[in-house]
Design a protein around this motif. Structure first.
Motif, PDB file in Angstrom:
ATOM      1  N   SER A  84       0.863  -1.172   0.000  1.00  0.00           N
ATOM      2  CA  SER A  84       0.000   0.000   0.000  1.00  0.00           C
ATOM      3  C   SER A  84       0.903   1.226   0.000  1.00  0.00           C
ATOM      4  O   SER A  84       2.118   1.103   0.201  1.00  0.00           O
ATOM      5  CB  SER A  84      -0.921  -0.013   1.238  1.00  0.00           C
ATOM      6  OG  SER A  84      -0.145  -0.042   2.437  1.00  0.00           O
ATOM      7  N   PRO A  85       0.371   2.413  -0.263  1.00  0.00           N
ATOM      8  CA  PRO A  85       1.230   3.611  -0.323  1.00  0.00           C
ATOM      9  C   PRO A  85       2.126   3.738   0.917  1.00  0.00           C
ATOM     10  O   PRO A  85       1.639   3.789   2.049  1.00  0.00           O
ATOM     11  CB  PRO A  85       0.218   4.757  -0.406  1.00  0.00           C
ATOM     12  CG  PRO A  85      -0.970   4.147  -1.081  1.00  0.00           C
ATOM     13  CD  PRO A  85      -1.035   2.735  -0.566  1.00  0.00           C
ATOM     14  N   GLY A  86       3.420   3.720   0.691  1.00  0.00           N
ATOM     15  CA  GLY A  86       4.368   3.872   1.792  1.00  0.00           C
ATOM     16  C   GLY A  86       4.677   2.590   2.549  1.00  0.00           C
ATOM     17  O   GLY A  86       5.502   2.594   3.467  1.00  0.00           O
ATOM     18  N   LYS A  87       4.033   1.478   2.171  1.00  0.00           N
ATOM     19  CA  LYS A  87       4.257   0.220   2.880  1.00  0.00           C
ATOM     20  C   LYS A  87       4.527  -0.900   1.873  1.00  0.00           C
ATOM     21  O   LYS A  87       3.762  -1.073   0.926  1.00  0.00           O
ATOM     22  CB  LYS A  87       3.045  -0.143   3.734  1.00  0.00           C
ATOM     23  CG  LYS A  87       2.790   0.815   4.897  1.00  0.00           C
ATOM     24  CD  LYS A  87       1.619   0.346   5.752  1.00  0.00           C
ATOM     25  CE  LYS A  87       1.379   1.297   6.909  1.00  0.00           C
ATOM     26  NZ  LYS A  87       0.231   0.856   7.755  1.00  0.00           N
ATOM     27  N   PRO A  88       5.605  -1.655   2.066  1.00  0.00           N
ATOM     28  CA  PRO A  88       5.898  -2.766   1.149  1.00  0.00           C
ATOM     29  C   PRO A  88       4.977  -3.955   1.413  1.00  0.00           C
ATOM     30  O   PRO A  88       4.322  -4.035   2.465  1.00  0.00           O
ATOM     31  CB  PRO A  88       7.352  -3.120   1.495  1.00  0.00           C
ATOM     32  CG  PRO A  88       7.481  -2.756   2.943  1.00  0.00           C
ATOM     33  CD  PRO A  88       6.615  -1.518   3.131  1.00  0.00           C
ATOM     34  N   ALA A  89       4.916  -4.853   0.462  1.00  0.00           N
ATOM     35  CA  ALA A  89       4.148  -6.088   0.657  1.00  0.00           C
ATOM     36  C   ALA A  89       4.801  -6.901   1.771  1.00  0.00           C
ATOM     37  O   ALA A  89       6.021  -6.886   1.941  1.00  0.00           O
ATOM     38  CB  ALA A  89       4.105  -6.877  -0.638  1.00  0.00           C
TER      39      ALA A  89
END
Length: 205
Positions: free
Chosen positions: A37-42
């Motif tokens: 998600s925006p700013g967060k990796p999978a």
């Protein structure tokens, strides 16, 4: 001999095909991964569940940018024989198919005779000129380069069943074939005499 084969100009009556194979482990997630998600990796859990293995056969024509991939449950003599038959069908108008491959213990005439009736086995064997890469020299097989591309672009992730592998590999195969992706091979016999000088006998004057 392998390098001399690679110097041949394109001839549809005598195509040069490189063949290789590789295992693929089937791995299932134990927890549902969290998408990026925006700013967060999978994110995914480091734990996984083994679901067995499958085998990847790959044949490619370096000069045309075409490749063919087949996924099988095992890597037996019969599996190789049937893949060889598919290569022959793809080049049914050729006079002779030059096939570059390694010295795996399944890559022998007996594999054909254990799979097909003797007349068909002999006819299929006669359709090919077999060129083997030297021991510890499988990197001279251009199909190994294609397998590395396949792994990096498609298979380097967790896939839990063979049907998914078949579906994804078919999509990759069609994509690469439509792009007409070729191997830019630059290793020559002169290069080999320098890089592999330790393999040549020394003549004492």
């Amino acid at each position: 001999m392998v390098l001399d084969v690679y110097k041949r100009p394109f001839d549809p009556r005598n195509p040069v095909v490189c063949m290789d194979e590789s295992p693929k482990q089937l791995i299932a997630e134990t927890r549902i991964p969290i998408s990026c998600s925006p700013g967060k990796p999978a994110r995914y859990d480091y734990e996984y569940e083994r679901n067995g293995m499958c085998n990847v056969f790959l044949a490619c024509e370096p000069l045309t940018g075409k490749r063919m991939v087949k996924i099988t449950e095992r890597r037996t003599k019969r599996d190789w024989a049937y893949f060889l038959e598919e290569i022959e069908v793809q080049h049914k108008n050729a006079d002779k198919i030059t096939l570059v491959m390694d010295n795996l213990n399944t890559h022998i005439p007996g594999s054909l005779y254990e799979t097909f009736p003797p007349p068909k086995a002999k006819a299929l064997w006669d359709r090919f000129e077999f060129v083997y890469t030297p021991k510890h020299g499988s990197w001279l097989n251009m199909a190994e380069i294609e397998l590395n591309v396949l792994t990096g672009q498609c298979l380097k992730r967790r896939m839990d069943n063979i049907e998914l592998v078949k579906k994804e590999v078919l999509a990759w195969q069609n994509y690469r074939n439509n792009k007409n992706s070729k191997v830019n091979w630059q290793f020559t016999t002169d290069d080999a005499r320098i890089k592999l000088s330790r393999l040549y006998p020394t003549i004492e004057n």
